[in-house]
Design an enzyme around this catalytic site. Structure first.
Site, mmCIF file in Angstrom:
data_model
loop_
_atom_site.group_PDB
_atom_site.id
_atom_site.type_symbol
_atom_site.label_atom_id
_atom_site.label_comp_id
_atom_site.label_asym_id
_atom_site.label_seq_id
_atom_site.Cartn_x
_atom_site.Cartn_y
_atom_site.Cartn_z
ATOM 1 C CG ASP A 189 -2.156 11.023 9.867
ATOM 2 O OD1 ASP A 189 -3.758 11.284 10.196
ATOM 3 O OD2 ASP A 189 -1.687 9.975 8.904
ATOM 4 N N GLY A 223 0.537 -1.123 -0.073
ATOM 5 C CA GLY A 223 0.384 0.102 0.076
ATOM 6 C C GLY A 223 0.670 1.693 -0.020
ATOM 7 C CG MET A 242 3.388 9.843 6.014
ATOM 8 S SD MET A 242 5.008 12.076 5.689
ATOM 9 C CE MET A 242 6.472 11.379 5.932
ATOM 10 N N GLY A 243 4.462 7.399 2.234
ATOM 11 C CA GLY A 243 5.648 6.400 1.561
ATOM 12 C C GLY A 243 4.470 5.459 1.456
#
Length: 507
Positions: free
Chosen positions: A137, A17, A21-22
């Site tokens: 988050d 996935g 953020m990466g």
């Protein structure tokens, strides 16, 4: 890049996935012959060479801070490496689905299920907060429900350690619109109450099947800043807890441990009790009586019997207004520091026992305590004193510090001890292994923990902490085989935090 190898050890298999953020990869640790998850962190665009180097350094520092967390509710970080000019995080591989996927597939989840998930996540968040680490988050996509039933908070990639700059501060929005606390949207750094708000928004989405704020990203941001959350309609007994967690003012939100308690109550089909505010002077949440838990255990060298006893007296501290205690000076009722409902929850009984008070003044037991016991389980708390002080509240802060250190050193001298607690059915004496004392942050001015185990499992967890001139020892013991070692430890830690809160609020 599938098939590539990092650090000569981690072989990337396929992407799992990706996000802001990466990218997350399924990989194999060739050295330990196991599958792991590898997160490839994305650096902000437009950075020069120096900016990239600083961003990588910050990412490594943040990863190091996250790696210090050892909690079943936090995804384990095994390693962090820097290759191809960017950081890679090596993490445990989780199997299951995210809470976001569960909501998409099933819609609104039962309130009891959501409450259990919320309590597990909040305990993990509180462990992070105790180390000065904020998540920033929390959202359904970062709550993972494993196939084994474990609830794990993932993606500390934009976590912030207090006092540090972060990887995401270079022009990127920190968090996900609709799950970002209003004070953070207004440009404040935020804190633990901000993570609590985000968790409330996450649980709202799970219990209602829709988010508290919908629309485009900008519409969600605007609504969060100007409007209260939509009223919950499917949350049942969870509704007042959600409303409290998403209070507009951070100080009006409930304290984390009263929130965990309320969520646990809802999870077992009971109504949530009133919640204590972070700051009781701020309106918005009904203040409840402060928690009053206390438990303790005394150790003696191998060959002697360790008996968990009970002692009577009381504590009051000198303070001005709502400030933290500066000194404990007067006796109070120790058994009054726990409410019957709290005792019942810990001991798993609808008819909680009354506390038994006594004073221990033998050579190996010095202090004032109260015990609550049922068959097979017990909780206890002691206000300790040294041999030169007539009462626990007669100690100075310096003598309390010395007592904490001498107890820690003394514990480290013994690998085994003889133990018994006849009131819960452990007549013994039995041989118990003693773990090493581990430093503890977030409870008192200083603290540490250790455990007693037999036949490969922990049956007793002990927390020692100091508040001003008072040294408190908290114990939870269970003879049942069902609770896991982590559950026994978490129970003792929860009670220690609640006991500290009661002391700081004057009982």
């Amino acid at each position: 890049m599938s098939g590539g190898r990092l650090a000569g050890r981690y072989t990337l298999i396929r992407p799992l996935g990706s996000g802001g953020m990466g990218k997350v990869w399924l990989a194999r640790d060739e050295m330990l012959d196991r599958e792991v998850a590898v997160k490839e962190l994305t650096l902000p665009e437009g950075l020069d060479e120096q900016g990239r180097a600083e961003a990588v350094a910050r990412a490594v520092r943040e990863a190091q801070a996250t790696a210090q967390l050892r909690h079943p509710g936090v995804v384990a970080l095994h390693d962090v490496i820097v290759e191809y000019g960017r950081p890679w995080l090596i993490m445990e591989l989780l199997r299951g689905r995210t809470l976001g996927e569960a909501i998409t597939q099933e819609g609104a989840l039962p309130p009891a299920t959501v409450a259990r998930i919320g309590a597990d996540v909040l305990e993990a968040l509180t462990a992070a907060h105790s180390r000065g680490l904020q998540h920033r988050d929390v959202k359904p996509g970062n709550v993972f429900l494993t196939d084994s039933g474990r609830v794990v908070l993932t993606d500390f990639g934009i976590a912030r350690q207090e006092g540090q700059a972060t990887l995401t501060q270079a022009g990127l929005m920190i968090g996900s619109p609709g799950f970002i606390a209003p004070e953070r949207l207004e440009g404040e750094a935020g804190g633990p109450p901000s993570d609590l708000w985000s968790l409330g928004a996450t649980l709202f989405a799970a219990a209602e099947g829709v988010s508290a704020y919908e629309g485009t990203a900008m519409e969600r941001i605007q609504a969060t800043l100007t409007m209260p959350p939509r009223p919950p309609h499917r949350s049942g007994p969870l509704a007042p807890v959600l409303s409290a967690m998403m209070a507009r003012h951070p100080a009006a939100r409930p304290d984390p441990w009263s929130t965990v308690h309320a969520l646990r109550q809802v999870a077992v089909g009971q109504s949530a009790p009133p919640l204590a505010r972070q700051d009781p002077t701020v309106p918005g949440v009904i203040a409840r009586p402060r928690s009053r838990r206390r438990w303790w255990l005394w150790l003696v060298p191998a060959g002697a019997v360790v008996v968990a006893g009970a002692v009577a007296a009381a504590l009051v501290f000198s303070r001005g207004g709502t400030a933290a205690p500066t000194a404990f000076t007067l006796p109070v009722d120790m058994c009054g520091l726990l409410t019957p409902s709290q005792v019942g929850e810990v001991l798993g009984t609808g008819q909680p026992p009354k506390g038994v008070q006594s004073v221990a003044d033998s050579d190996d037991r010095l202090g004032v305590s109260c015990d609550w016991t049922v068959s097979g389980r017990g909780v206890s708390v002691v206000a300790q004193r040294d041999s030169d002080t007539p009462q626990p509240w007669s100690m100075t802060t310096e003598s309390a510090r010395r007592l904490m250190e001498s107890q820690r050193v003394w514990i480290g001298k013994y690998q085994e001890l003889q133990w018994s607690w006849k009131e819960i059915g452990a007549k013994g004496p039995f041989t118990a292994k003693v773990s090493k004392a581990q430093p503890l942050q977030g409870v008192g001015e200083e603290g540490y923990t250790y455990e007693l185990s037999a036949q490969g499992r922990v049956h007793t967890a002990v927390v020692m902490y100091r508040v001003a001139n008072l040294v408190i020892q908290v114990e939870f013991t269970t003879l049942a085989s069902r609770p896991t070692d982590d559950q026994v430890k978490r129970t003792a830690l929860t009670v220690a935090r609640q006991s500290e809160q009661a002391l700081r609020s004057g009982g």
